[in-house]
Design a protein around this motif. Structure first.
Motif, short mmCIF file in Angstrom:
data_model
loop_
_atom_site.label_atom_id
_atom_site.label_comp_id
_atom_site.label_asym_id
_atom_site.label_seq_id
_atom_site.Cartn_x
_atom_site.Cartn_y
_atom_site.Cartn_z
N GLY A 71 -9.41 -1.45 -12.60
CA GLY A 71 -9.86 -2.65 -13.29
C GLY A 71 -10.40 -3.73 -12.38
N PHE A 72 -10.43 -3.47 -11.08
CA PHE A 72 -10.91 -4.47 -10.11
C PHE A 72 -12.36 -4.20 -9.76
CE2 PHE A 72 -11.86 -5.52 -5.71
CZ PHE A 72 -11.46 -6.84 -5.62
N GLU A 73 -13.15 -5.26 -9.66
CA GLU A 73 -14.53 -5.12 -9.19
C GLU A 73 -14.92 -6.35 -8.40
OE1 GLU A 73 -18.12 -3.37 -11.38
OE2 GLU A 73 -18.50 -5.54 -11.52
N LYS A 74 -15.66 -6.12 -7.31
CA LYS A 74 -16.18 -7.22 -6.51
C LYS A 74 -17.63 -6.92 -6.17
CE LYS A 74 -15.37 -10.22 -2.59
NZ LYS A 74 -14.34 -10.77 -1.68
N LEU A 157 6.48 0.95 -3.52
CA LEU A 157 5.70 2.18 -3.58
C LEU A 157 4.37 1.98 -4.30
CD1 LEU A 157 5.58 5.10 -2.78
CD2 LEU A 157 6.76 5.71 -4.90
N PRO A 158 4.32 1.31 -5.47
CA PRO A 158 3.01 1.07 -6.10
C PRO A 158 2.06 0.27 -5.20
CG PRO A 158 4.77 0.68 -7.67
CD PRO A 158 5.43 0.86 -6.34
N LEU A 159 2.61 -0.70 -4.47
CA LEU A 159 1.79 -1.50 -3.55
C LEU A 159 1.15 -0.60 -2.50
CD1 LEU A 159 1.34 -4.69 -2.60
CD2 LEU A 159 2.84 -3.92 -0.76
N SER A 160 1.97 0.21 -1.85
CA SER A 160 1.45 1.06 -0.76
C SER A 160 0.52 2.13 -1.29
CB SER A 160 2.61 1.68 0.01
OG SER A 160 3.32 2.60 -0.79
N THR A 162 -1.46 1.97 -3.96
CA THR A 162 -2.75 1.37 -4.29
C THR A 162 -3.57 1.13 -3.03
OG1 THR A 162 -1.93 0.32 -6.30
CG2 THR A 162 -3.88 -0.64 -5.30
N ALA A 163 -2.92 0.62 -1.98
CA ALA A 163 -3.63 0.39 -0.72
C ALA A 163 -4.22 1.69 -0.19
CB ALA A 163 -2.69 -0.23 0.31
N GLN A 177 -9.72 -7.70 3.99
CA GLN A 177 -9.58 -8.71 2.95
C GLN A 177 -9.82 -8.13 1.57
OE1 GLN A 177 -8.43 -11.74 3.05
NE2 GLN A 177 -8.83 -12.18 0.89
N LEU A 178 -10.69 -7.13 1.48
CA LEU A 178 -10.98 -6.50 0.20
C LEU A 178 -9.74 -5.84 -0.38
CD1 LEU A 178 -13.00 -5.65 -1.99
CD2 LEU A 178 -13.64 -3.72 -0.54
N ILE A 179 -8.99 -5.14 0.45
CA ILE A 179 -7.75 -4.51 -0.02
C ILE A 179 -6.72 -5.57 -0.38
CG2 ILE A 179 -5.81 -3.04 0.67
CD1 ILE A 179 -7.75 -1.21 2.01
N SER A 180 -6.68 -6.67 0.35
CA SER A 180 -5.78 -7.78 -0.01
C SER A 180 -6.05 -8.26 -1.43
CB SER A 180 -5.96 -8.96 0.96
OG SER A 180 -5.54 -8.65 2.25
N GLU A 181 -7.31 -8.38 -1.76
CA GLU A 181 -7.68 -8.88 -3.09
C GLU A 181 -7.23 -7.91 -4.19
OE1 GLU A 181 -11.76 -10.10 -3.35
OE2 GLU A 181 -11.71 -11.01 -1.36
N VAL A 182 -7.38 -6.60 -3.93
CA VAL A 182 -6.93 -5.63 -4.93
C VAL A 182 -5.42 -5.68 -5.10
CG1 VAL A 182 -6.81 -3.18 -5.52
CG2 VAL A 182 -8.85 -4.09 -4.44
N LEU A 183 -4.68 -5.77 -4.00
CA LEU A 183 -3.22 -5.80 -4.09
C LEU A 183 -2.73 -7.06 -4.79
CD1 LEU A 183 -2.20 -4.35 -0.60
CD2 LEU A 183 -2.49 -3.17 -2.78
N LEU A 184 -3.38 -8.18 -4.55
CA LEU A 184 -3.02 -9.39 -5.28
C LEU A 184 -3.37 -9.26 -6.76
CD1 LEU A 184 -4.09 -12.27 -2.85
CD2 LEU A 184 -1.78 -11.81 -3.69
N HIS A 185 -4.48 -8.63 -7.05
CA HIS A 185 -4.92 -8.44 -8.43
C HIS A 185 -3.95 -7.56 -9.22
CE1 HIS A 185 -7.32 -6.44 -11.63
NE2 HIS A 185 -7.91 -7.62 -11.75
#
Length: 260
Positions: A71-74, A157-160, A162-163, A177-185
Protein backbone atom coordinates in the motif's frame (compact mmCIF):
# COMPACT_ATOMS: atom_id res chain seq x y z
CA UNK A 1 5.94 -3.59 -10.62
CA UNK A 2 7.85 -2.19 -7.60
CA UNK A 3 9.81 0.36 -9.69
CA UNK A 4 8.11 1.96 -12.68
CA UNK A 5 9.42 4.73 -14.94
CA UNK A 6 9.58 5.88 -18.54
CA UNK A 7 13.03 7.45 -18.24
CA UNK A 8 14.83 7.09 -21.57
CA UNK A 9 18.19 6.24 -20.02
CA UNK A 10 20.75 4.69 -22.37
CA UNK A 11 24.38 3.65 -22.31
CA UNK A 12 26.70 6.26 -23.85
CA UNK A 13 30.23 5.54 -24.95
CA UNK A 14 32.89 7.70 -23.32
CA UNK A 15 33.20 9.73 -26.51
CA UNK A 16 29.44 10.20 -26.78
CA UNK A 17 29.28 11.32 -23.17
CA UNK A 18 32.24 13.70 -23.50
CA UNK A 19 30.73 15.36 -26.58
CA UNK A 20 27.32 15.67 -24.95
CA UNK A 21 28.65 16.85 -21.61
CA UNK A 22 30.76 19.54 -23.28
CA UNK A 23 27.53 20.97 -24.72
CA UNK A 24 25.59 20.59 -21.46
CA UNK A 25 28.29 22.37 -19.44
CA UNK A 26 28.53 25.18 -22.00
CA UNK A 27 24.77 25.70 -21.80
CA UNK A 28 24.90 25.51 -17.98
CA UNK A 29 27.53 28.24 -17.83
CA UNK A 30 25.45 30.36 -20.22
CA UNK A 31 22.40 29.87 -17.99
CA UNK A 32 24.24 30.99 -14.85
CA UNK A 33 25.84 33.93 -16.65
CA UNK A 34 22.39 35.09 -17.77
CA UNK A 35 20.51 34.44 -14.52
CA UNK A 36 23.16 34.84 -11.81
CA UNK A 37 23.48 32.36 -8.94
CA UNK A 38 20.47 33.27 -6.78
CA UNK A 39 17.61 31.64 -8.68
CA UNK A 40 15.73 28.56 -7.58
CA UNK A 41 16.73 25.19 -9.00
CA UNK A 42 13.67 24.92 -11.27
CA UNK A 43 14.56 28.20 -13.01
CA UNK A 44 17.99 26.89 -14.00
CA UNK A 45 16.44 23.58 -15.01
CA UNK A 46 13.98 25.21 -17.41
CA UNK A 47 16.58 27.57 -18.87
CA UNK A 48 19.13 24.79 -19.38
CA UNK A 49 16.49 22.54 -20.96
CA UNK A 50 15.47 25.31 -23.36
CA UNK A 51 19.08 25.92 -24.42
CA UNK A 52 19.71 22.21 -24.98
CA UNK A 53 16.52 21.78 -27.03
CA UNK A 54 17.58 24.76 -29.15
CA UNK A 55 20.88 22.95 -29.73
CA UNK A 56 18.99 19.91 -31.04
CA UNK A 57 19.07 17.64 -27.97
CA UNK A 58 16.27 15.36 -26.80
CA UNK A 59 15.44 16.66 -23.33
CA UNK A 60 13.03 15.51 -20.61
CA UNK A 61 12.56 17.21 -17.25
CA UNK A 62 10.95 16.11 -13.98
CA UNK A 63 10.62 12.51 -15.17
CA UNK A 64 8.59 10.51 -12.60
CA UNK A 65 9.90 7.29 -11.05
CA UNK A 66 7.31 5.41 -8.95
CA UNK A 67 8.46 3.09 -6.19
CA UNK A 68 5.83 0.94 -4.49
CA UNK A 69 5.45 -1.78 -1.90
CA UNK A 70 1.96 -3.10 -1.13
CA UNK A 71 0.00 0.00 0.00
CA UNK A 72 3.01 2.33 0.00
CA UNK A 73 4.01 4.44 -3.00
CA UNK A 74 6.52 7.22 -3.48
CA UNK A 75 7.21 9.25 -6.60
CA UNK A 76 10.66 10.65 -7.31
CA UNK A 77 11.34 13.07 -10.15
CA UNK A 78 14.50 13.07 -12.22
CA UNK A 79 15.56 16.62 -12.98
CA UNK A 80 17.00 16.31 -16.47
CA UNK A 81 17.64 13.59 -19.05
CA UNK A 82 19.58 14.72 -22.12
CA UNK A 83 20.00 12.26 -25.01
CA UNK A 84 19.73 9.42 -22.49
CA UNK A 85 22.15 10.89 -19.93
CA UNK A 86 20.92 11.66 -16.41
CA UNK A 87 21.68 15.03 -14.80
CA UNK A 88 20.62 16.15 -11.33
CA UNK A 89 20.50 19.88 -10.66
CA UNK A 90 21.09 21.83 -7.45
CA UNK A 91 21.23 25.49 -6.47
CA UNK A 92 23.18 25.38 -3.21
CA UNK A 93 26.37 26.92 -1.87
CA UNK A 94 28.30 23.68 -2.23
CA UNK A 95 27.58 20.09 -3.21
CA UNK A 96 27.74 17.54 -0.38
CA UNK A 97 27.69 13.78 0.19
CA UNK A 98 23.92 14.02 0.70
CA UNK A 99 23.51 15.21 -2.87
CA UNK A 100 25.72 12.37 -4.11
CA UNK A 101 23.66 9.82 -2.17
CA UNK A 102 20.47 11.12 -3.77
CA UNK A 103 22.01 11.00 -7.25
CA UNK A 104 23.27 7.41 -6.76
CA UNK A 105 19.78 6.44 -5.55
CA UNK A 106 18.16 7.84 -8.68
CA UNK A 107 20.76 6.15 -10.89
CA UNK A 108 20.11 2.81 -9.17
CA UNK A 109 16.35 3.07 -9.63
CA UNK A 110 16.64 3.58 -13.40
CA UNK A 111 19.75 1.45 -14.02
CA UNK A 112 22.02 4.28 -15.18
CA UNK A 113 25.75 3.75 -15.56
CA UNK A 114 26.57 7.35 -14.64
CA UNK A 115 24.91 10.49 -13.37
CA UNK A 116 26.18 14.05 -13.18
CA UNK A 117 25.38 16.62 -10.54
CA UNK A 118 25.23 20.26 -11.64
CA UNK A 119 25.22 23.02 -9.05
CA UNK A 120 24.28 26.57 -10.02
CA UNK A 121 24.50 28.09 -6.52
CA UNK A 122 28.26 28.63 -6.31
CA UNK A 123 30.51 31.24 -7.84
CA UNK A 124 30.53 29.19 -11.04
CA UNK A 125 28.68 26.10 -12.18
CA UNK A 126 30.06 23.02 -10.43
CA UNK A 127 29.81 19.65 -12.15
CA UNK A 128 30.42 16.34 -10.37
CA UNK A 129 30.32 13.13 -12.42
CA UNK A 130 29.45 9.94 -10.54
CA UNK A 131 30.28 6.61 -12.14
CA UNK A 132 27.63 4.01 -11.30
CA UNK A 133 27.89 0.24 -11.85
CA UNK A 134 24.13 -0.31 -11.97
CA UNK A 135 23.75 -1.00 -15.69
CA UNK A 136 26.29 -3.82 -15.41
CA UNK A 137 25.23 -5.53 -12.17
CA UNK A 138 22.40 -7.52 -10.65
CA UNK A 139 21.22 -5.20 -7.88
CA UNK A 140 18.70 -7.80 -6.72
CA UNK A 141 21.30 -10.41 -5.73
CA UNK A 142 21.21 -9.22 -2.13
CA UNK A 143 22.56 -10.57 1.16
CA UNK A 144 20.80 -10.32 4.54
CA UNK A 145 22.79 -10.75 7.77
CA UNK A 146 20.84 -11.42 11.00
CA UNK A 147 23.67 -12.76 13.17
CA UNK A 148 23.34 -9.98 15.75
CA UNK A 149 19.56 -9.62 15.63
CA UNK A 150 16.86 -10.95 17.93
CA UNK A 151 13.09 -10.50 18.10
CA UNK A 152 12.19 -8.75 21.35
CA UNK A 153 8.43 -8.59 20.84
CA UNK A 154 5.73 -9.68 18.42
CA UNK A 155 6.29 -6.43 16.52
CA UNK A 156 9.95 -7.08 15.68
CA UNK A 157 9.52 -9.84 13.13
CA UNK A 158 7.02 -7.96 10.90
CA UNK A 159 9.33 -4.92 10.98
CA UNK A 160 12.38 -6.90 9.89
CA UNK A 161 10.44 -8.92 7.32
CA UNK A 162 9.07 -5.80 5.65
CA UNK A 163 12.56 -4.27 5.50
CA UNK A 164 13.94 -7.43 3.89
CA UNK A 165 11.09 -7.73 1.37
CA UNK A 166 11.50 -4.09 0.32
CA UNK A 167 15.22 -4.69 -0.16
CA UNK A 168 14.48 -7.75 -2.29
CA UNK A 169 11.97 -5.87 -4.46
CA UNK A 170 13.91 -2.63 -4.89
CA UNK A 171 17.46 -4.00 -4.95
CA UNK A 172 20.70 -2.75 -3.50
CA UNK A 173 22.24 0.73 -3.51
CA UNK A 174 18.94 2.48 -2.73
CA UNK A 175 18.60 5.32 -0.25
CA UNK A 176 17.96 3.85 3.22
CA UNK A 177 15.51 6.70 3.89
CA UNK A 178 13.05 5.02 1.52
CA UNK A 179 12.91 1.90 3.69
CA UNK A 180 12.51 4.10 6.78
CA UNK A 181 9.41 5.62 5.23
CA UNK A 182 7.89 2.21 4.50
CA UNK A 183 8.55 0.96 8.03
CA UNK A 184 6.99 4.07 9.53
CA UNK A 185 4.03 3.71 7.17
CA UNK A 186 3.40 0.05 8.01
CA UNK A 187 4.84 -0.64 11.45
CA UNK A 188 5.82 2.45 13.38
CA UNK A 189 5.49 6.01 14.44
CA UNK A 190 7.85 8.88 15.15
CA UNK A 191 7.96 10.49 18.60
CA UNK A 192 10.15 12.89 20.54
CA UNK A 193 11.27 11.15 23.72
CA UNK A 194 12.85 12.76 26.78
CA UNK A 195 16.62 12.51 27.22
CA UNK A 196 17.51 12.20 30.93
CA UNK A 197 20.93 11.94 32.58
CA UNK A 198 21.25 11.33 36.32
CA UNK A 199 17.63 12.40 36.78
CA UNK A 200 18.15 15.68 34.91
CA UNK A 201 15.99 16.27 31.81
CA UNK A 202 18.15 17.47 28.92
CA UNK A 203 15.60 17.84 26.14
CA UNK A 204 14.05 15.49 23.60
CA UNK A 205 15.24 13.22 20.82
CA UNK A 206 13.24 12.14 17.75
CA UNK A 207 12.89 8.35 17.66
CA UNK A 208 11.16 5.92 15.30
CA UNK A 209 9.23 3.37 17.39
CA UNK A 210 7.70 0.04 16.43
CA UNK A 211 6.46 -0.70 19.94
CA UNK A 212 6.29 1.31 23.14
CA UNK A 213 9.76 0.30 24.35
CA UNK A 214 11.77 -0.36 21.17
CA UNK A 215 13.12 2.12 18.66
CA UNK A 216 14.38 1.33 15.21
CA UNK A 217 17.13 2.96 13.19
CA UNK A 218 17.99 2.74 9.48
CA UNK A 219 21.42 3.74 8.19
CA UNK A 220 23.85 3.30 5.29
CA UNK A 221 27.19 3.39 7.08
CA UNK A 222 30.62 1.93 6.52
CA UNK A 223 31.81 2.41 10.12
CA UNK A 224 29.08 0.46 11.90
CA UNK A 225 31.09 -0.08 15.11
CA UNK A 226 31.21 3.64 15.87
CA UNK A 227 27.50 4.06 15.19
CA UNK A 228 26.65 1.10 17.41
CA UNK A 229 28.51 2.77 20.29
CA UNK A 230 26.57 5.99 19.77
CA UNK A 231 23.27 4.11 19.73
CA UNK A 232 24.24 2.42 23.00
CA UNK A 233 25.15 5.76 24.57
CA UNK A 234 21.88 7.51 23.80
CA UNK A 235 19.87 4.39 24.65
CA UNK A 236 21.06 4.72 28.26
CA UNK A 237 19.31 8.10 28.48
CA UNK A 238 16.03 7.31 26.70
CA UNK A 239 12.92 5.54 28.04
CA UNK A 240 13.61 2.57 25.73
CA UNK A 241 14.84 -0.97 26.29
CA UNK A 242 16.47 -1.47 22.87
CA UNK A 243 17.15 -0.44 19.29
CA UNK A 244 16.46 -2.57 16.25
CA UNK A 245 19.10 -1.29 13.84
CA UNK A 246 19.17 -1.95 10.09
CA UNK A 247 22.24 -0.95 8.09
CA UNK A 248 22.38 -1.06 4.28
CA UNK A 249 25.64 -1.04 2.36
CA UNK A 250 25.32 -1.71 -1.34
CA UNK A 251 23.61 -5.10 -1.68
CA UNK A 252 24.02 -6.10 1.99
CA UNK A 253 21.38 -5.53 4.69
CA UNK A 254 22.51 -6.15 8.28
CA UNK A 255 20.18 -6.40 11.29
CA UNK A 256 21.47 -5.78 14.83
CA UNK A 257 19.66 -5.60 18.16
CA UNK A 258 21.17 -3.22 20.72
CA UNK A 259 19.84 -3.60 24.27
CA UNK A 260 20.48 -1.76 27.50
Amino acid sequence: MPIHHDAAIRFLSDQEFNDLDHLVMACAFEAQNALGRLCEETVYEQDLAARLRAAGCQVATQVPVRVSYEGFEKVYRLDLIVNGMLYELKAVGRLSNIHETQAYHYAALVGADRVKLLNFGGGKVEGRLLACPFAMMDRFNITVNRQKWQALSEHCLPLSKTAELCFQEWGGFIDCQLISEVLLHDHGRKMRLPVIRDGNPLGHHAVMLHDDATGFEISALLDTAAHANHLKSILNHLPLRAWQWINIRGKVMTFETICR
